[in-house]
Design a protein around this motif. Sequence first.
Motif, PDB file in Angstrom:
ATOM      1  N   GLY A 217       0.837  -1.190   0.000  1.00  0.00           N
ATOM      2  CA  GLY A 217       0.000   0.000   0.000  1.00  0.00           C
ATOM      3  C   GLY A 217       0.866   1.232   0.000  1.00  0.00           C
ATOM      4  O   GLY A 217       2.037   1.184   0.401  1.00  0.00           O
ATOM      5  N   ALA A 218       0.304   2.349  -0.438  1.00  0.00           N
ATOM      6  CA  ALA A 218       1.093   3.576  -0.537  1.00  0.00           C
ATOM      7  C   ALA A 218       0.205   4.792  -0.349  1.00  0.00           C
ATOM      8  O   ALA A 218      -0.991   4.773  -0.661  1.00  0.00           O
ATOM      9  N   ILE A 219       0.827   5.830   0.182  1.00  0.00           N
ATOM     10  CA  ILE A 219       0.202   7.152   0.256  1.00  0.00           C
ATOM     11  C   ILE A 219       1.037   8.069  -0.618  1.00  0.00           C
ATOM     12  O   ILE A 219       2.252   8.192  -0.412  1.00  0.00           O
ATOM     13  N   LEU A 220       0.411   8.693  -1.603  1.00  0.00           N
ATOM     14  CA  LEU A 220       1.105   9.565  -2.542  1.00  0.00           C
ATOM     15  C   LEU A 220       0.661  11.006  -2.318  1.00  0.00           C
ATOM     16  O   LEU A 220      -0.518  11.261  -2.057  1.00  0.00           O
ATOM     17  N   ALA A 221       1.602  11.919  -2.415  1.00  0.00           N
ATOM     18  CA  ALA A 221       1.292  13.344  -2.285  1.00  0.00           C
ATOM     19  C   ALA A 221       1.415  13.988  -3.646  1.00  0.00           C
ATOM     20  O   ALA A 221       2.386  14.668  -3.957  1.00  0.00           O
ATOM     21  N   GLY A 222       0.457  13.741  -4.512  1.00  0.00           N
ATOM     22  CA  GLY A 222       0.528  14.243  -5.874  1.00  0.00           C
ATOM     23  C   GLY A 222      -0.153  15.580  -6.043  1.00  0.00           C
ATOM     24  O   GLY A 222      -0.630  16.202  -5.091  1.00  0.00           O
ATOM     25  N   GLY A 223      -0.217  16.013  -7.301  1.00  0.00           N
ATOM     26  CA  GLY A 223      -0.816  17.308  -7.602  1.00  0.00           C
ATOM     27  C   GLY A 223      -2.297  17.368  -7.262  1.00  0.00           C
ATOM     28  O   GLY A 223      -2.847  18.421  -7.000  1.00  0.00           O
ATOM     29  N   ALA A 224      -2.960  16.194  -7.272  1.00  0.00           N
ATOM     30  CA  ALA A 224      -4.390  16.151  -6.975  1.00  0.00           C
ATOM     31  C   ALA A 224      -4.660  15.992  -5.485  1.00  0.00           C
ATOM     32  O   ALA A 224      -5.784  15.737  -5.076  1.00  0.00           O
ATOM     33  N   GLY A 225      -3.635  16.147  -4.663  1.00  0.00           N
ATOM     34  CA  GLY A 225      -3.797  15.947  -3.235  1.00  0.00           C
ATOM     35  C   GLY A 225      -3.370  14.552  -2.829  1.00  0.00           C
ATOM     36  O   GLY A 225      -2.991  13.730  -3.650  1.00  0.00           O
ATOM     37  N   ARG A 226      -3.452  14.278  -1.553  1.00  0.00           N
ATOM     38  CA  ARG A 226      -2.987  12.995  -1.030  1.00  0.00           C
ATOM     39  C   ARG A 226      -3.862  11.854  -1.551  1.00  0.00           C
ATOM     40  O   ARG A 226      -5.092  11.935  -1.531  1.00  0.00           O
ATOM     41  N   GLN A 227      -3.205  10.804  -2.000  1.00  0.00           N
ATOM     42  CA  GLN A 227      -3.901   9.638  -2.533  1.00  0.00           C
ATOM     43  C   GLN A 227      -3.510   8.406  -1.730  1.00  0.00           C
ATOM     44  O   GLN A 227      -2.343   8.208  -1.422  1.00  0.00           O
ATOM     45  N   TYR A 228      -4.501   7.571  -1.435  1.00  0.00           N
ATOM     46  CA  TYR A 228      -4.276   6.343  -0.675  1.00  0.00           C
ATOM     47  C   TYR A 228      -4.543   5.156  -1.601  1.00  0.00           C
ATOM     48  O   TYR A 228      -5.619   5.055  -2.192  1.00  0.00           O
ATOM     49  N   GLN A 229      -3.561   4.281  -1.719  1.00  0.00           N
ATOM     50  CA  GLN A 229      -3.656   3.181  -2.681  1.00  0.00           C
ATOM     51  C   GLN A 229      -3.370   1.840  -2.024  1.00  0.00           C
ATOM     52  O   GLN A 229      -2.421   1.712  -1.241  1.00  0.00           O
ATOM     53  N   LEU A 230      -4.196   0.876  -2.338  1.00  0.00           N
ATOM     54  CA  LEU A 230      -3.934  -0.523  -2.010  1.00  0.00           C
ATOM     55  C   LEU A 230      -3.532  -1.228  -3.297  1.00  0.00           C
ATOM     56  O   LEU A 230      -4.233  -1.108  -4.312  1.00  0.00           O
ATOM     57  N   GLU A 231      -2.421  -1.928  -3.238  1.00  0.00           N
ATOM     58  CA  GLU A 231      -1.975  -2.689  -4.404  1.00  0.00           C
ATOM     59  C   GLU A 231      -1.977  -4.166  -4.037  1.00  0.00           C
ATOM     60  O   GLU A 231      -1.295  -4.582  -3.092  1.00  0.00           O
TER      61      GLU A 231
END
Length: 456
Positions: free
Chosen positions: A239-253
């Motif tokens: 899993g990952a938390i990304l701080a992209g241009g669209a705001g923080r994103q939470y991902q389960l892989e």
Amino acid sequence: MTSVERLSPPLFDGDLVFGGPALEAAADDFGHLVRREPLAVVRPRTAADVVRATRWAAERGWKIAPRGEGHSLYGRAQVDGGIVVDMSGLNGVHDLGEDQVAVDAGATWRSVLAGTLPRGLTPPVLTNFLDLSVGGTLSVGGLGGTTHRYGLQTDQVLELEVVTGDGRLLTCSAHERTDLFDAVRAGLGQFGTITRARLALMPAPERVRRYTLAYPDLAGLVRDQRLVVEDGRAEHLQGAILAGGAGRQYQLEMVVFARDGELPPDAEVLAGLTDDRAGGRVEEQSYWEYALSFDALESALRSTGQWSNPHPWLLTVLPGSTAERIAGDILGTLTADDLGEYGRVTFYPIPTGRITTPFLRLPAEETVFPFNLVRFPVDDDPAQAERMVTQNRVLYDRVRAAGGVLYPVSGFPFTPDDWRDHFGERWPAFRSAKERFDPGRVLTPGQGVFAAAPSP
């Protein structure tokens, strides 16, 4: 008499280098945060060369450090005024059997998989980035997306060939010289240089299906991660938390493998999950494509030049009972600039019952969460890198105060007192193994375990 002759080097089957690009490379690493220049670099062709280099260093009071692909983050495989043993040329894949393979320590996991996959076999646990050396990851543990099922890479080792700090070439396993076997796996290079490993293999699927699922918050991500681990529906989970241009994103892989040649239906794999289904994606891949999935990120970073910037990463492990709260608190202090455009925080559960490597330290709970700041600064500004190194120390102290531990690949200095605290009740055993296998304290000084590493 020349200066080289005064050093009385042994005759190597491989190469001995005293200058030029080889020393420049050995003075740096993937972290680009520390520079330590060795006296010489040995490029062994055989395990006997590693024995010769180790004895030579010990006789002259020098330190010696094995180096695989140079992907350390803070000078762990560097040495000031000593010998670096460049293991990258000792990279053969040998003796492939039905359920095991012998590989040289300098082989990368990419080359191991390239050798085993044509026979339909794979190591049970692969690192996300396959261009790491076998010896390097076995010295720290080796985490991957299948660790929740199979433990660490060190838990899949059947036998090791090791050169101890006093220059002995020994074979060890769970049945022979078990004290050395248990010390060297995740032993931070303190007891011996791994020259060859015999690894367990399992059947590899031909096809996989990868699910990248989106969540609006950390709580939803953690809930579904725990569910996936508990019911065993996926072979790979991260899993990952990304701080992209669209705001923080939470991902389960998660990735499911074909069973008896068939992939399970999506409805079965996704049952009971609470993700934002419209924000996710599903893709079918060959097993080889799945294993090499990190290559796309590497290519993107190389195209922008960010792959060559400093890498002040922080890798820790949180106790499962408080992981969500601790991670949430720390995430609240981070900005997008703290990670970089391509940076991420990795966060996912692992049952500790699968992990049996003695010197790998974990919180004493049934489930733990790796919590890693994988930073990619947008430029090579030394001041920015130093700020992140300082921040790593502050964040590590918060993790440690909350019952977490360091995964020993991180971009900040660690002192002997830190290491004693890290190993806790296992410290007397760690120190005893050092006295037994490296009494001259020759090996891998960059870790700073038994004496403070030189300043960068």
